[in-house]
Motif scaffolding. Structure first.
Motif, short mmCIF file in Angstrom:
data_model
loop_
_atom_site.label_atom_id
_atom_site.label_comp_id
_atom_site.label_asym_id
_atom_site.label_seq_id
_atom_site.Cartn_x
_atom_site.Cartn_y
_atom_site.Cartn_z
N CYS A 80 32.01 30.30 40.77
CA CYS A 80 31.42 31.62 40.52
C CYS A 80 30.11 31.50 39.74
O CYS A 80 29.20 32.29 39.96
N HIS A 100 43.48 32.03 40.87
CA HIS A 100 43.89 32.99 39.84
C HIS A 100 45.40 32.98 39.74
O HIS A 100 46.08 32.78 40.75
N GLU A 111 37.79 42.79 39.03
CA GLU A 111 37.66 41.40 39.43
C GLU A 111 38.39 41.19 40.74
O GLU A 111 38.85 40.12 41.05
N CYS A 120 39.13 30.03 32.80
CA CYS A 120 38.20 31.13 32.99
C CYS A 120 38.96 32.44 32.79
O CYS A 120 40.16 32.52 33.09
N CYS A 142 29.78 36.83 44.85
CA CYS A 142 31.12 37.27 44.46
C CYS A 142 31.87 37.83 45.66
O CYS A 142 31.30 38.52 46.50
N CYS A 144 37.54 39.01 44.52
CA CYS A 144 38.81 38.45 44.98
C CYS A 144 40.01 38.98 44.21
O CYS A 144 39.88 39.51 43.12
#
Ligand code: CLF
Ligand code: SF4
Length: 520
Positions: A64, A77, A100, A164, A315, A318
């Motif tokens: 990113c 994630h 996000e 992150c 981006c 997601c």
């Protein structure tokens, strides 16, 4: 000292190191330098020679924070954070945090222990997965125990993975020291306004210090806390990305102010994302007909802010349990049932060896682009145009037109090929979306492009694309994107000069509001 304590020690650093780093970050702000990529380059598009070494080390394999890295490295994630402490008008709590992610998909929630096992399983299967993000489905800092427990477990078992975090910022100032102590190098804050009058149109309420606030007061507390948290993070040398949702008529003009405010507080990167809003999402904005921006409106705003600071344009909004390269979604391979049954063998050396191969490929790609770029030297032309590219990753034109779920968009000019965004589409090969012909929706999504580069394309869509004025280009199959784009562009300029073709300006394109949701 074990690997974990060594890590934490690195994160805190010495005052001298940190001052030095901050100075370098400050010097970097507003860059327009000519670097390793061989052209004016900045921000998430910057290459090795465009950034101070310490910062390049932090971003070089973060998909990113580095546009270039996103072609090669993956993120994942883990959905460990269900609760949220604010309400956004573009969010429906049935779905992941829209700051996000995109509305429409609900993540499978995990305990920190399940999350840690999942990270090991993914890292063993996808060796180019370098970053673990916690981004919801609510707000990670409204669930601090789960979030930090997850970071603690992962920093022990997989210390090579970058950590992150993405937050709405309300609780951020309370957790900055903990964030630093876990060696979290990258934090995203969603900042949609710095004026509470604007904020009151986006946030109906916040919950802070055991009390619910509404209207102007809520937005004022939120913006103060967000900016305070940003300052605290940058003081500690943590790289901060700002996400802003562009909401036409509410904060689109105002985001230029937001851009200045976050830049002056040391933010590294600004990611202006389009509002995804549709009645079926059940959000306030979806139900009251609030539209999202068109592709050209988004690009114009990003372009106008780029002089101010580094802009992210790759981006993919997601989901909170996304796995894989940006733009691909492998989360279905790693459901809780599957990962609990998996034998995980975390092979750090194997991962390193694989990543070394990725770096070789990356160097070859940059060199090929550089070589081709030199052939543009001395070309005089004001022509700037967009092309769409079907790719599965690695910086190659390696996707069939009919299999593409998205197209990457590059702007071509005599300065070279610059990544400026992507367009989600419905799979052309899987038939239509609703009542529409899916080819029509693809054409609308890339309508501002002069050409579409693909590995392969059938005769029928080829003819329809040509009819719509979009040149289907398949002669560079499996070659590097930027090198091929520059070769094609030179040829285009030659044809314009010789009068063989006339350069025309293309129209606007549509950002698909429902695409991928049905394909996920
Ligand atoms: Fe995840 Fe976000 Fe970290 Fe990336 S995503 S927490 S910074 S690892 Fe990336 Fe996804 Fe966009 Fe986020 S593409 S939604 S910016
Ligand atoms: Fe939804 Fe995220 Fe906003 Fe919370 S911060 S209301 S989860 S979009």
């Amino acid at each position: 000292m074990d690997a974990t304590t060594e890590h934490v020690g690195d994160a805190v650093g010495t005052a001298v190191d940190m001052d030095d780093l901050m100075q370098k970050m400050a010097e970097h702000k507003g860059c327009g330098t000519s670097g390793g990529s061989g052209k004016a380059s900045c921000g998430s598009g910057a290459g090795e020679n465009d950034l101070p070494t310490e910062i390049w080390e932090k971003v070089k394999n973060h998909p990113c924070y580095s546009e270039e890295a996103h072609h090669h490295y993956a993120r994942m994630h883990v959905a460990v954070a269900p609760a949220c402490n604010i309400q956004c008008n573009y969010c429906n709590r049935k779905y992941d945090c829209a700051n996000e992610s995109r509305p429409g998909v609900v993540s499978e929630k995990l305990t920190p222990e399940q999350a840690a096992k999942k990270v090991l399983a993914v890292a063993s299967t996808i060796p180019q997965m370098t970053v673990l993000g916690i981004a919801g489905p609510g707000d990670p800092l409204a669930n601090p125990e789960k979030t930090f427990k997850t970071f603690e477990l992962i920093s022990k078992t997989a210390p090579d993975i970058k950590l992150c975090l993405s937050t709405n910022g309300l609780a951020l100032p309370d957790h900055v020291d903990t964030i630093a102590s876990y060696n979290v190098d990258h934090v995203t804050i969603t900042i949609n306004m710095v004026d509470p009058e604007v904020g009151a149109q986006i946030y109906p309420w916040i919950f802070w210090k055991h009390k619910r606030y509404t209207g102007y007061e809520a937005a004022k507390i939120l913006t103060d806390r967000q900016l305070q948290g940003l300052e605290m993070l940058t003081e500690r040398g943590i790289l901060c990305k700002i996400n802003s949702v562009m909401i036409p008529g509410i904060n689109d003009q105002h985001l230029v102010e937001v851009n200045k405010a976050v830049k002056s507080r040391g933010a590294f990167l600004h990611n202006i994302m389009p509002l995804i809003s549709s009645p079926e999402h059940g959000t306030v904005f979806g139900l009251n007909g609030q539209r999202g921006p068109s592709a050209q409106e988004l690009k114009a705003l990003q372009d106008s802010c780029e002089g101010e600071m580094n802009m992210m344009r790759h981006c993919r909004q997601c989901r909170a349990d996304a796995v894989g390269l940006l733009g691909e979604d492998r989360s279905a391979e790693f459901t809780t049932d599957k990962i609990m049954a998996m034998e995980v063998n975390y092979d750090m050396e194997g991962r390193k060896a694989y990543q070394a191969m990725v770096e070789e490929e990356r160097v070859a790609k940059v060199a090929a682009k550089q070589e081709e770029l030199e052939t543009l030297a001395g070309e005089q032309s004001d022509i700037k145009l967009l092309i769409a590219v079907a790719t599965k990753g690695s910086g190659l034109i390696n996707e069939h037109f009919g299999h593409a779920k998205e197209f990457q968009v590059y702007e071509l000019s005599t300065a070279g090929a610059k990544f400026v965004g992507h367009r989600r589409v419905d799979l052309y090969c899987q038939g239509g979306y609703g009542d529409e012909d899916s080819l029509e929706t693809v054409i609308r999504a890339i309508n501002d492009c002069h050409a579409v580069f693909v590995a392969k394309i059938g005769g029928c869509p080829k003819a329809d694309l040509q009819k719509a004025g979009i040149d289907p280009v398949d002669q560079y199959a499996h070659e590097f994107i930027e090198k091929s784009a520059i070769t094609w562009f030179k040829d285009y300029l030659d044809k314009v000069k010789s009068g063989e073709i006339e350069h025309t300006v293309r129209g606007d394109a549509e950002i698909r509001q429902g695409a991928l949701i049905s394909a996920a």
